[in-house]
Design a protein around this motif. Structure first.
Motif, PDB file in Angstrom:
ATOM      1  N   ASP A 123       6.308   5.716   9.458  1.00 20.60           N
ATOM      2  CA  ASP A 123       5.802   4.675   8.548  1.00 20.60           C
ATOM      3  C   ASP A 123       5.030   3.623   9.461  1.00 20.60           C
ATOM      4  N   HIS A 162       3.421   9.413  -4.809  1.00 24.94           N
ATOM      5  CA  HIS A 162       4.232   9.146  -3.882  1.00 24.94           C
ATOM      6  C   HIS A 162       5.260   8.158  -4.153  1.00 24.94           C
ATOM      7  N   THR A 163       6.313   8.001  -3.913  1.00 21.62           N
ATOM      8  CA  THR A 163       6.984   6.678  -3.976  1.00 21.62           C
ATOM      9  C   THR A 163       6.759   5.764  -2.875  1.00 21.62           C
ATOM     10  N   VAL A 164       6.476   4.456  -3.716  1.00 19.72           N
ATOM     11  CA  VAL A 164       5.945   3.442  -2.694  1.00 19.72           C
ATOM     12  C   VAL A 164       7.168   2.589  -2.524  1.00 19.72           C
ATOM     13  N   ARG A 165       7.444   2.353  -1.215  1.00 19.50           N
ATOM     14  CA  ARG A 165       8.693   1.334  -0.953  1.00 19.50           C
ATOM     15  C   ARG A 165       8.165   0.456   0.010  1.00 19.50           C
ATOM     16  N   CYS A 188       3.241   6.023  -7.150  1.00 24.19           N
ATOM     17  CA  CYS A 188       1.957   5.713  -6.865  1.00 24.19           C
ATOM     18  C   CYS A 188       1.219   6.440  -8.178  1.00 24.19           C
ATOM     19  N   GLU A 214      10.815  -0.484  -5.787  1.00 22.56           N
ATOM     20  CA  GLU A 214       9.982   0.915  -5.613  1.00 22.56           C
ATOM     21  C   GLU A 214       9.347   1.336  -7.005  1.00 22.56           C
ATOM     22  N   SER A 233       0.971  -1.265   0.058  1.00 29.54           N
ATOM     23  CA  SER A 233      -0.005  -0.144  -0.081  1.00 29.54           C
ATOM     24  C   SER A 233       1.022   1.204  -0.154  1.00 29.54           C
ATOM     25  N   CYS A 234       0.237   2.323  -0.602  1.00 30.99           N
ATOM     26  CA  CYS A 234       1.036   3.875  -0.640  1.00 30.99           C
ATOM     27  C   CYS A 234       0.796   4.161   0.894  1.00 30.99           C
ATOM     28  N   LYS A 235       2.129   4.440   1.463  1.00 35.24           N
ATOM     29  CA  LYS A 235       2.035   5.371   2.696  1.00 35.24           C
ATOM     30  C   LYS A 235       1.184   6.516   2.962  1.00 35.24           C
TER      31      LYS A 235
END
Ligand SMILES: [Zn+2]
Length: 197
Positions: A186, A28-31, A23, A20, A5-7
């Motif tokens: 996070d 947003h960068t999803v990690r 989104c 990575e 899931s995207c934070k």
């Protein structure tokens, strides 16, 4: 096949691996996990607590009592308002500038510490606490406006005046750093197996 899931916006993706990606919904960068998230947030919370102490021990207000101007800390200010019979203002200032910032910092600290040591609280409770902090975060700026508005109103009576200086700067930093600490954290880490109670 994994679910991630995207934070930022909580959109859930189905992916082959944890590499990575951006989104689609919010950019947003999803990690898998944000790097050093506990360390960053914990450092910010500890800094905020130290600044909070500064904001409490340095004079923040100027109060005129029996025609004599004197400097006072937030807490002494609250006491003066009680002595004047201004209970409403005393309660607003006490809540907005002492209770709310302190509760926010202590709850965040509790969540971080509970990731290392065993506590009788479930992950769900921790997440609820975190969302509660986020919720008051949204309102904490309003509290500052309330205090500022009250200050300008009361200033007309020449009884009370907000002094700038160390305490006010430290207080503003506490509010901003606490918000960053909460935002940087996070929350997915709460669910990580290796840290589970
Ligand atoms: Zn997103």
């Amino acid at each position: 096949m994994i679910l991630i899931s995207c934070k930022n916006c909580q959109k859930v993706y189905t992916k082959e691996d944890y590499s990575e990606f951006k989104c689609e919904r919010c950019g947003h960068t999803v990690r898998r996990r944000v790097k050093n998230t506990i360390q960053t947030s914990l450092a910010l919370v500890i800094t905020s607590l130290l600044l909070f102490v500064l904001a409490m021990i340095y004079p923040m207000m100027e109060i005129t009592e029996f025609g004599i101007k004197k400097e006072s800390t937030i807490f002494q200010g609250v006491i003066s308002f009680i002595n004047y019979g201004d209970y409403f203002i005393a309660i607003v200032i006490f809540t907005a500038s002492i209770i709310i910032p302190l509760v926010k910092l202590l709850v965040l600290l509790f969540i971080f510490v509970s990731l290392w040591i065993k506590t009788p609280f479930s992950n769900k409770t921790k997440l609820k606490l975190y969302h509660f902090i986020e919720l008051i975060g949204k309102w904490s700026m309003i509290d500052i406006y309330v205090v500022a508005m009250l200050a300008s109103t009361i200033h007309l009576g020449e009884i009370f005046n907000i002094k700038g200086g160390v305490a006010a700067t430290a207080f503003a930093c506490v509010v901003v750093l606490t918000m960053i600490a909460a935002h940087k954290f996070d929350t997915r880490i709460i669910w990580d197996e290796r840290r589970k109670n």
